[in-house]
Design an enzyme around this catalytic site. Sequence first.
Site, PDB file in Angstrom:
ATOM      1  N   LYS A  86       0.626  -6.412   4.890  1.00  0.00           N
ATOM      2  CA  LYS A  86       1.187  -7.427   3.970  1.00  0.00           C
ATOM      3  C   LYS A  86       0.302  -8.134   3.264  1.00  0.00           C
ATOM      4  O   LYS A  86       0.580  -8.572   1.920  1.00  0.00           O
ATOM      5  CB  LYS A  86       1.906  -8.197   4.808  1.00  0.00           C
ATOM      6  CG  LYS A  86       3.348  -7.490   5.122  1.00  0.00           C
ATOM      7  CD  LYS A  86       4.526  -8.751   5.478  1.00  0.00           C
ATOM      8  CE  LYS A  86       5.909  -7.977   5.471  1.00  0.00           C
ATOM      9  NZ  LYS A  86       5.807  -7.215   6.876  1.00  0.00           N
ATOM     10  N   GLU A 108       9.765 -15.537   0.610  1.00  0.00           N
ATOM     11  CA  GLU A 108      10.866 -15.596   1.909  1.00  0.00           C
ATOM     12  C   GLU A 108      10.149 -14.952   2.952  1.00  0.00           C
ATOM     13  O   GLU A 108       8.791 -14.242   2.776  1.00  0.00           O
ATOM     14  CB  GLU A 108      12.099 -14.710   1.425  1.00  0.00           C
ATOM     15  CG  GLU A 108      11.879 -13.238   1.379  1.00  0.00           C
ATOM     16  CD  GLU A 108      10.703 -12.505   0.602  1.00  0.00           C
ATOM     17  OE1 GLU A 108      10.562 -13.320  -0.510  1.00  0.00           O
ATOM     18  OE2 GLU A 108      10.452 -11.537   0.887  1.00  0.00           O
ATOM     19  N   SER A 374       0.776   0.086  10.440  1.00  0.00           N
ATOM     20  CA  SER A 374       1.118  -0.945   9.341  1.00  0.00           C
ATOM     21  C   SER A 374       0.685  -2.192   9.723  1.00  0.00           C
ATOM     22  O   SER A 374       0.446  -3.077   9.130  1.00  0.00           O
ATOM     23  CB  SER A 374       2.639  -0.947   9.104  1.00  0.00           C
ATOM     24  OG  SER A 374       3.513  -1.209   9.949  1.00  0.00           O
TER      25      SER A 374
HETATM   26  C1  LIG Z   1       6.974  -6.403   7.312  1.00  0.00           C
HETATM   27  C2  LIG Z   1       6.167  -5.299   8.145  1.00  0.00           C
HETATM   28  C3  LIG Z   1       6.860  -4.001   8.122  1.00  0.00           C
HETATM   29  C4  LIG Z   1       7.906  -3.537   7.275  1.00  0.00           C
HETATM   30  O1  LIG Z   1       7.891  -3.692   5.703  1.00  0.00           O
HETATM   31  P1  LIG Z   1       7.780  -2.683   4.502  1.00  0.00           P
HETATM   32  O2  LIG Z   1       7.831  -3.323   3.286  1.00  0.00           O
HETATM   33  O3  LIG Z   1       8.638  -1.465   5.092  1.00  0.00           O
HETATM   34  O4  LIG Z   1       6.309  -2.083   4.889  1.00  0.00           O
HETATM   35  C5  LIG Z   1       6.346  -3.078   8.692  1.00  0.00           C
HETATM   36  N1  LIG Z   1       5.221  -3.146   9.427  1.00  0.00           N
HETATM   37  C6  LIG Z   1       4.897  -4.366   9.895  1.00  0.00           C
HETATM   38  C7  LIG Z   1       3.580  -4.532  10.671  1.00  0.00           C
HETATM   39  C8  LIG Z   1       5.221  -5.506   9.097  1.00  0.00           C
HETATM   40  O5  LIG Z   1       4.688  -6.727   9.181  1.00  0.00           O
END
Ligand SMILES: *Cc1c(COP(=O)(O)O)cnc(C)c1O
Length: 394
Positions: A86, A108, A374
């Site tokens: 993010k 948000e 992610s």
């Molecule tokens: C917020 C988040 C997501 C989901 O958001 P996407 O916009 O679909 O990538 C996925 N993994 C983590 C670790 C997050 O913090």
Amino acid sequence: MRENKSYFGKFGGQFIPETAMFAVEELEKAANEILNTKEFTDEFEYLLKEYVGRPTPLYHAKNLSSHYGHEIYLKREDLNHTGAHKINNALGQTLLAKKMGKKKVIAETGAGQHGVATATAAALLGLECDVYMGEVDAKRQELNKFRMKLLGANVVEITDGLKTLKEATTAAIQAWVNEIESVFYVIGSVVGPHPYPKIIKHFQSIIGKETKSQLNEKNIKADYIIACVGGGSNALGIFSEFIDDESVNLIGVEAGGLGIDTKYHAATISKGRPGILHGMKTIVLQDDYGRILPVHSISAGLDYPGIGPEHAHLSEIKRVLYKAVTDDDAINALKLLTLKEGIIPAIESSHALAYLEKLCPTLDKKSTIVVNVSGRGDKDMDTVMNYKKGTIYG
Ligand SMILES: *Cc1c(COP(=O)(O)O)cnc(C)c1O
């Protein structure tokens, strides 16, 4: 007629009040003028390298590979500063806000991850920051609320409706419209009215660019790339560089909650229909009256009843396959990666990892699979610790 550039096939557009039109037009103009200048890209790349810690490794998970009998590589977005992908986007948009002369950013947040990333970027770049958060989420995620305050942000708690992400987003849009001249709205995923989905993809495409060059350096070719999908920004980030290469299979994994045939999931593409949400035409989870349905996922980051419009399009043209895994599947995958590799992934990312369990047995030849990790799982330790002990499921 609206111009097609704001659409992905039949999805996207700008379904916003007239009063917000000025702001998206201003944003589009600024994005066109600023994003590709050498000054902006040099500064953004510098921050990604020196502050965020990029490039993140493309790690060959040997133990997990021998467990599944396929070559598995992990794109380590969990190693970024603040613990997830993010920050790539929050930093990019906040830098753009600063170049546009804005004094304040607003955001948000659901679990607080995007709020923390935006508060971090605002602290670094010296802008004010208001984060809109549902009251229920603020209670569930007290630590992140505190973190944002420590970073100097003002946390605005929203008490409408279910008091979670959807209401927080609606409130943030309202606040943006009210102070449209001085405020920049930092959206957290590839959602919202045009040009947001394109701008956010632009900032997250660093994940795909690095992955592509790291695969080349290692002299290997990916057969599959898997990423979890909430709004879809980490997935689109890694997919972006491979969409034109049909030999790479792309798989987005949604939150199947307690199962997609129950009422408790957030599997938007699997179970949703075209509709309008947060300024975009996309696939949404809705009832027969077009009302947005409540969603459930063990991972707050995937708990969203919509999806980025480009994903809706990629699903329709069948370029990306969208699948769902359950809360149970995700927790098992989290445990497996932790035991096999000593890496604790976020529960969101664990959804992508969980799909290996379904995919691997179906492959007839040894394949190379890249999974986008992610984020890191430190934020989820409470949830994992209490899973099925009665605290989550009432
Ligand atoms: C917020 C988040 C997501 C989901 O958001 P996407 O916009 O679909 O990538 C996925 N993994 C983590 C670790 C997050 O913090």
